[in-house]
Design a protein around this motif. Sequence first.
Motif, PDB file in Angstrom:
ATOM      1  N   ARG A 237      23.731   4.609   2.062  1.00 47.53           N
ATOM      2  CA  ARG A 237      25.033   5.096   1.660  1.00 47.53           C
ATOM      3  C   ARG A 237      25.359   6.285   3.227  1.00 47.53           C
ATOM      4  N   SER A 238      26.547   5.945   3.712  1.00 47.30           N
ATOM      5  CA  SER A 238      26.908   6.380   4.996  1.00 47.30           C
ATOM      6  C   SER A 238      27.846   7.782   4.557  1.00 47.30           C
ATOM      7  N   SER A 239      28.432   7.901   3.336  1.00 42.08           N
ATOM      8  CA  SER A 239      29.401   8.981   2.990  1.00 42.08           C
ATOM      9  C   SER A 239      29.051   9.428   1.491  1.00 42.08           C
ATOM     10  N   ASP A 240      29.459  10.484   1.133  1.00 44.77           N
ATOM     11  CA  ASP A 240      29.251  11.050  -0.208  1.00 44.77           C
ATOM     12  C   ASP A 240      30.154  10.153  -1.111  1.00 44.77           C
ATOM     13  N   ASP A 241      31.017   9.386  -0.632  1.00 44.33           N
ATOM     14  CA  ASP A 241      31.893   8.710  -1.535  1.00 44.33           C
ATOM     15  C   ASP A 241      31.631   7.135  -1.418  1.00 44.33           C
ATOM     16  N   GLY A 242      30.417   6.769  -0.506  1.00 46.28           N
ATOM     17  CA  GLY A 242      30.256   5.369  -0.098  1.00 46.28           C
ATOM     18  C   GLY A 242      29.454   4.812  -1.164  1.00 46.28           C
ATOM     19  N   ASN A 246      21.383   6.875  -0.781  1.00 45.51           N
ATOM     20  CA  ASN A 246      20.940   6.974   0.564  1.00 45.51           C
ATOM     21  C   ASN A 246      19.421   7.240   0.540  1.00 45.51           C
ATOM     22  N   GLY A 514      24.154  10.205   9.299  1.00 42.89           N
ATOM     23  CA  GLY A 514      25.154   9.597   8.438  1.00 42.89           C
ATOM     24  C   GLY A 514      25.427   8.253   8.721  1.00 42.89           C
ATOM     25  N   ARG A 515      24.532   7.739   9.678  1.00 44.96           N
ATOM     26  CA  ARG A 515      24.944   6.374   9.805  1.00 44.96           C
ATOM     27  C   ARG A 515      23.533   5.520   9.474  1.00 44.96           C
ATOM     28  N   VAL A 536      28.081   1.415  10.500  1.00 47.26           N
ATOM     29  CA  VAL A 536      27.978   2.138   9.265  1.00 47.26           C
ATOM     30  C   VAL A 536      27.462   1.104   8.347  1.00 47.26           C
ATOM     31  N   SER A 538      29.047  -0.103   5.579  1.00 48.45           N
ATOM     32  CA  SER A 538      30.066  -0.701   5.147  1.00 48.45           C
ATOM     33  C   SER A 538      30.568  -1.858   6.091  1.00 48.45           C
TER      34      SER A 538
END
Length: 546
Positions: A237-242, A246, A514-515, A536, A538
Amino acid sequence: MPESPTTSPAKPPSQPGSPVNATAPSTASVLLGAAVLFLAFLALQLVLFKSLLKFPSTRFLPAPGRRNSTWANGEADACACKAGLIYVYDLPPEFNHDLVARCDVLWHWYSFCPYLSNGGLGRPSSTVPAFSGVVPNASVSNWYNTDQFPLEIIIHRRLLSHRCRTTDPSLATAFYVPFYVGLDVGSHLWGLNATVADRDRAGIRLLRWLTNQTSFNRSGGWDHFTTLGRITWDFRRSSDDGWGTNFVLMPGMGNVTRLAIEGDWDDPMDVGVPYPTGFHPRAAADVRAWQRHVLSRNRTYLFGFAGAPRTGFRDDFRDVLLEECEDAGRAHCRAVDCRGIRCNEHSAAVTRLFLDSRFCLQPRGDSYTRRSIFDCMVAGAVPVLFWRKTAYDQYRWFVPAGQRGKEREWSVFMDRRALREGNVSVLEVLQGFSEQRVRRMQERVVEMIPRLVYGSSSDGLGDGMADAFEVALDGVLKRFRRRRWSVAHEGRPPGPSNAVRVNGTSLAHPASNGRNRSVIRRRRRRRVSLDRSRRVASSHIRTVIT
């Protein structure tokens, strides 16, 4: 005279209406009551029996108790284990056993229990009427209705009974972490109330436990490996809302080798391994019998395609291939519609399609890979690929790749842009191959079958034949052997993901940017190519919500 403790007190007179004065029940009423109780008992037993059938057997899941013996499964020949011994961690049951016990709620749409039975192989094909007539009777016992996501259980089961497993961690060359992270995160991906904390909770707890183990702290995890039963992007997961968890990017995972059905080709710690198919032979003789069957098969269609368009995806390439099949006509092509879970519940239809086809079209799926390519090759059909990352760049331990001549021996690669623009057609390209060339490609594919399947026997296929599990384990042990040599000669393990000491004691993963890659690997690549794009997760997986 006072009564002694042993003197029985006088019985009080019975009161009117007491049981003593009640009228004795008739024989008929006694028999009727007994019969009702007996029938109720039988009904309860039937309910319990059906409940037991609903859940998969989990007896193989808990690691055996502590032993004083070096060997977990009987002393092995020194030559058989010259690559090294494997230690399987006995994790708290919340990380594996308990997940299987909750199989009826793991998946949002249906019970996952049938697919986790038989150690993750699923129900035998003999219990699935659709398989009748698809595979010969001599091979039917080697086929199961297997899902694409139970690899964590399959690998764990094989390692628990492996001849080179040791119960003494001081003697181990490799350490296996049997965390069913794919089952865990899969239960939180589509839940309406599932949060990021839900997806990450088990991974955080597992790494907290693992980093307290002496063997892990001694090496920083570079001699440890685990299995990812889902594609790697579900764990990046690349972000908190992804999307997903992670787990792979968490501190502590940087040096751990990960066997994944789809790995990140830019992360050397990810190793792509075959998706589980429905073919799980018990011995080498079963493989050879199946190879003879598929080579002698009279194939009706030039090419076939199993899949379904994704209406939510713009310019989905599967639409293009369905049109190609339709344009070629039923004389040359047949397609199986896999909308929803049809091909998962009825894999016999896919098996029949590929047994009847010389070639099979294999576009990217919701990510770059798809299980269908292995279903295709196990059936003896030649895969037609449109992305290198579908197979060539992904499964290098299992298929000849890296050299165009080697790749052409067992596959066809087509320019997807030219196909989409109408400058070429699938029918024209495949009709351009001679009968002799097609036969040679089929023979090469069939020769590769053992390396693409997971056998059902705990002892492997035998007779010098390695299945996908043995190929993967051999690759892991070779990797760790090279690292040990590097430690001995250079004082550190090679590779980009070296452990970093924290406070002079523990070893942790470099901080994530984060990537999909750590800061260390990003800097290394910058020296090679400054303009290489950063991607990323996504960009590799397109989320489908049913």
